[in-house]
Motif scaffolding. Structure first.
Motif, PDB file in Angstrom:
ATOM      1  N   LYS A 103       0.864  -1.184   0.000  1.00  0.00           N
ATOM      2  CA  LYS A 103       0.000   0.000   0.000  1.00  0.00           C
ATOM      3  C   LYS A 103       0.900   1.234   0.000  1.00  0.00           C
ATOM      4  O   LYS A 103       1.881   1.301   0.743  1.00  0.00           O
ATOM      5  CB  LYS A 103      -0.884   0.007   1.250  1.00  0.00           C
ATOM      6  CG  LYS A 103      -1.780   1.243   1.340  1.00  0.00           C
ATOM      7  CD  LYS A 103      -2.590   1.225   2.625  1.00  0.00           C
ATOM      8  CE  LYS A 103      -3.252   2.573   2.898  1.00  0.00           C
ATOM      9  NZ  LYS A 103      -4.475   2.792   2.182  1.00  0.00           N
ATOM     10  N   PHE A 104       0.579   2.204  -0.861  1.00  0.00           N
ATOM     11  CA  PHE A 104       1.331   3.451  -0.922  1.00  0.00           C
ATOM     12  C   PHE A 104       0.520   4.570  -0.279  1.00  0.00           C
ATOM     13  O   PHE A 104      -0.677   4.698  -0.540  1.00  0.00           O
ATOM     14  CB  PHE A 104       1.629   3.830  -2.387  1.00  0.00           C
ATOM     15  CG  PHE A 104       2.631   2.929  -3.043  1.00  0.00           C
ATOM     16  CD1 PHE A 104       3.966   3.293  -3.119  1.00  0.00           C
ATOM     17  CD2 PHE A 104       2.252   1.705  -3.579  1.00  0.00           C
ATOM     18  CE1 PHE A 104       4.905   2.456  -3.723  1.00  0.00           C
ATOM     19  CE2 PHE A 104       3.169   0.860  -4.183  1.00  0.00           C
ATOM     20  CZ  PHE A 104       4.498   1.242  -4.252  1.00  0.00           C
ATOM     21  N   HIS A 105       1.172   5.333   0.561  1.00  0.00           N
ATOM     22  CA  HIS A 105       0.522   6.499   1.168  1.00  0.00           C
ATOM     23  C   HIS A 105       1.292   7.742   0.740  1.00  0.00           C
ATOM     24  O   HIS A 105       2.480   7.878   1.033  1.00  0.00           O
ATOM     25  CB  HIS A 105       0.508   6.400   2.692  1.00  0.00           C
ATOM     26  CG  HIS A 105      -0.077   7.624   3.350  1.00  0.00           C
ATOM     27  ND1 HIS A 105      -1.432   7.777   3.560  1.00  0.00           N
ATOM     28  CD2 HIS A 105       0.513   8.764   3.814  1.00  0.00           C
ATOM     29  CE1 HIS A 105      -1.639   8.954   4.141  1.00  0.00           C
ATOM     30  NE2 HIS A 105      -0.479   9.570   4.292  1.00  0.00           N
ATOM     31  N   ARG A 106       0.616   8.636   0.040  1.00  0.00           N
ATOM     32  CA  ARG A 106       1.283   9.845  -0.431  1.00  0.00           C
ATOM     33  C   ARG A 106       1.063  10.973   0.567  1.00  0.00           C
ATOM     34  O   ARG A 106      -0.061  11.251   0.963  1.00  0.00           O
ATOM     35  CB  ARG A 106       0.706  10.236  -1.799  1.00  0.00           C
ATOM     36  CG  ARG A 106       1.448  11.372  -2.452  1.00  0.00           C
ATOM     37  CD  ARG A 106       0.908  11.616  -3.839  1.00  0.00           C
ATOM     38  NE  ARG A 106       1.542  12.782  -4.431  1.00  0.00           N
ATOM     39  CZ  ARG A 106       1.253  13.258  -5.623  1.00  0.00           C
ATOM     40  NH1 ARG A 106       0.325  12.662  -6.346  1.00  0.00           N
ATOM     41  NH2 ARG A 106       1.858  14.312  -6.101  1.00  0.00           N
ATOM     42  N   GLY A 107       2.160  11.602   0.983  1.00  0.00           N
ATOM     43  CA  GLY A 107       2.068  12.707   1.939  1.00  0.00           C
ATOM     44  C   GLY A 107       2.597  12.305   3.307  1.00  0.00           C
ATOM     45  O   GLY A 107       2.716  11.122   3.626  1.00  0.00           O
ATOM     46  N   SER A 108       2.912  13.307   4.095  1.00  0.00           N
ATOM     47  CA  SER A 108       3.485  13.062   5.425  1.00  0.00           C
ATOM     48  C   SER A 108       2.396  12.791   6.452  1.00  0.00           C
ATOM     49  O   SER A 108       1.258  13.246   6.300  1.00  0.00           O
ATOM     50  CB  SER A 108       4.320  14.272   5.862  1.00  0.00           C
ATOM     51  OG  SER A 108       5.422  14.438   4.984  1.00  0.00           O
ATOM     52  N   LEU A 109       2.772  12.066   7.504  1.00  0.00           N
ATOM     53  CA  LEU A 109       1.838  11.781   8.600  1.00  0.00           C
ATOM     54  C   LEU A 109       2.131  12.725   9.761  1.00  0.00           C
ATOM     55  O   LEU A 109       3.280  12.852  10.176  1.00  0.00           O
ATOM     56  CB  LEU A 109       1.991  10.339   9.082  1.00  0.00           C
ATOM     57  CG  LEU A 109       1.120   9.287   8.391  1.00  0.00           C
ATOM     58  CD1 LEU A 109       1.579   9.076   6.963  1.00  0.00           C
ATOM     59  CD2 LEU A 109       1.178   7.976   9.141  1.00  0.00           C
ATOM     60  N   ARG A 110       1.074  13.348  10.262  1.00  0.00           N
ATOM     61  CA  ARG A 110       1.220  14.262  11.392  1.00  0.00           C
ATOM     62  C   ARG A 110       1.054  13.502  12.708  1.00  0.00           C
ATOM     63  O   ARG A 110       0.587  12.372  12.724  1.00  0.00           O
ATOM     64  CB  ARG A 110       0.166  15.380  11.316  1.00  0.00           C
ATOM     65  CG  ARG A 110       0.279  16.257  10.088  1.00  0.00           C
ATOM     66  CD  ARG A 110      -0.732  17.400  10.139  1.00  0.00           C
ATOM     67  NE  ARG A 110      -2.100  16.932  10.359  1.00  0.00           N
ATOM     68  CZ  ARG A 110      -2.895  16.507   9.394  1.00  0.00           C
ATOM     69  NH1 ARG A 110      -2.473  16.450   8.142  1.00  0.00           N
ATOM     70  NH2 ARG A 110      -4.126  16.118   9.666  1.00  0.00           N
ATOM     71  N   SER A 111       1.417  14.173  13.778  1.00  0.00           N
ATOM     72  CA  SER A 111       1.255  13.595  15.114  1.00  0.00           C
ATOM     73  C   SER A 111      -0.200  13.179  15.325  1.00  0.00           C
ATOM     74  O   SER A 111      -1.122  13.925  14.997  1.00  0.00           O
ATOM     75  CB  SER A 111       1.656  14.635  16.167  1.00  0.00           C
ATOM     76  OG  SER A 111       1.424  14.114  17.452  1.00  0.00           O
ATOM     77  N   GLY A 112      -0.397  11.967  15.840  1.00  0.00           N
ATOM     78  CA  GLY A 112      -1.748  11.479  16.101  1.00  0.00           C
ATOM     79  C   GLY A 112      -2.296  10.615  14.978  1.00  0.00           C
ATOM     80  O   GLY A 112      -3.249   9.863  15.182  1.00  0.00           O
ATOM     81  N   GLN A 113      -1.716  10.703  13.780  1.00  0.00           N
ATOM     82  CA  GLN A 113      -2.191   9.876  12.670  1.00  0.00           C
ATOM     83  C   GLN A 113      -1.619   8.460  12.789  1.00  0.00           C
ATOM     84  O   GLN A 113      -0.498   8.273  13.258  1.00  0.00           O
ATOM     85  CB  GLN A 113      -1.782  10.478  11.320  1.00  0.00           C
ATOM     86  CG  GLN A 113      -2.595  11.708  10.939  1.00  0.00           C
ATOM     87  CD  GLN A 113      -2.266  12.151   9.516  1.00  0.00           C
ATOM     88  OE1 GLN A 113      -1.182  12.628   9.251  1.00  0.00           O
ATOM     89  NE2 GLN A 113      -3.216  12.001   8.618  1.00  0.00           N
TER      90      GLN A 113
END
Length: 203
Positions: A103-113
């Motif tokens: 699975k590809f996730h585009r974009g950064s993950l913020r705190s809590g994600q």
């Protein structure tokens, strides 16, 4: 005594190169002497200083920065190469990795994600502090891994984690956990993380 520190005057900056094999105490002793000479070159100019040549631990960076600032009050930058993109994790593809659904996730993950996936996970961005990613197989982060990562979550000890930069406090693969002391460990760039002899190894 070997030459631990060399100083080069460039047009727009002064480069202080540290010997990669020198101990911190050797570097600080050599720096004290060299900085006294260097200070004579500074009049009204505020030419910035770039420190390069050796991967330093956080507390070593602080020590060197304080030492330079105590002699010369200028802007100091530490050349820690940053890379983003597939070339930064080429090591990953040089080793055999089990094929799995990805699975590809585009974009950064913020705190809590939080992201949990079956199979492997590729993050095209950063995983920031406070974010969490979990995969039953491999995890690849093209940017910086500052949050928590758990690969092989269903017990696969062959799973790997790869990242452009590792600056997190904990890594998990299967049931093996590695706590990382940010004070003691250098920041790991272009890292390949796997299990060997039931221990997590960061290369």
């Amino acid at each position: 005594m070997r030459n631990c520190v060399s100083i080069n005057l460039k047009k727009d900056k002064i480069v202080i190169k540290l010997n990669e094999e020198a101990e911190q105490i050797e570097i600080t002793e050599a720096l004290k002497k060299k900085l006294t000479e260097l200070k004579k070159l500074y009049k009204d100019e505020k030419t910035p200083i770039m420190v390069t040549g050796k991967i330093l631990k956080n507390k070593e960076i602080d020590e060197i920065q304080e030492l330079i600032k105590s002699k010369i009050d200028v802007e100091i930058d530490f050349d820690m190469p940053k890379s983003l993109g597939l070339h930064s994790i080429k090591k990953t593809f040089e080793k055999e990795i089990g094929i799995s659904e990805t699975k590809f996730h585009r974009g950064s993950l913020r705190s809590g994600q939080k992201i949990e996936v079956e199979g492997s996970l590729v993050i095209i961005g950063d995983v920031n502090s406070g974010a969490e990613i979990m995969a039953s197989e491999n995890i690849i982060v093209l940017g910086a891994l500052r949050g928590l990562a758990h690969a092989g979550a269903k017990g696969n000890k062959q799973a790997i984690i790869a990242a452009g930069l590792v600056d997190t406090v904990q890594i998990r693969i299967a049931n093996v956990v590695k706590e990382i002391d940010r004070e003691e460990e250098p920041m790991h760039k272009q890292s390949y993380i796997s299990i060997a002899n039931d221990k997590i190894i960061i290369e």
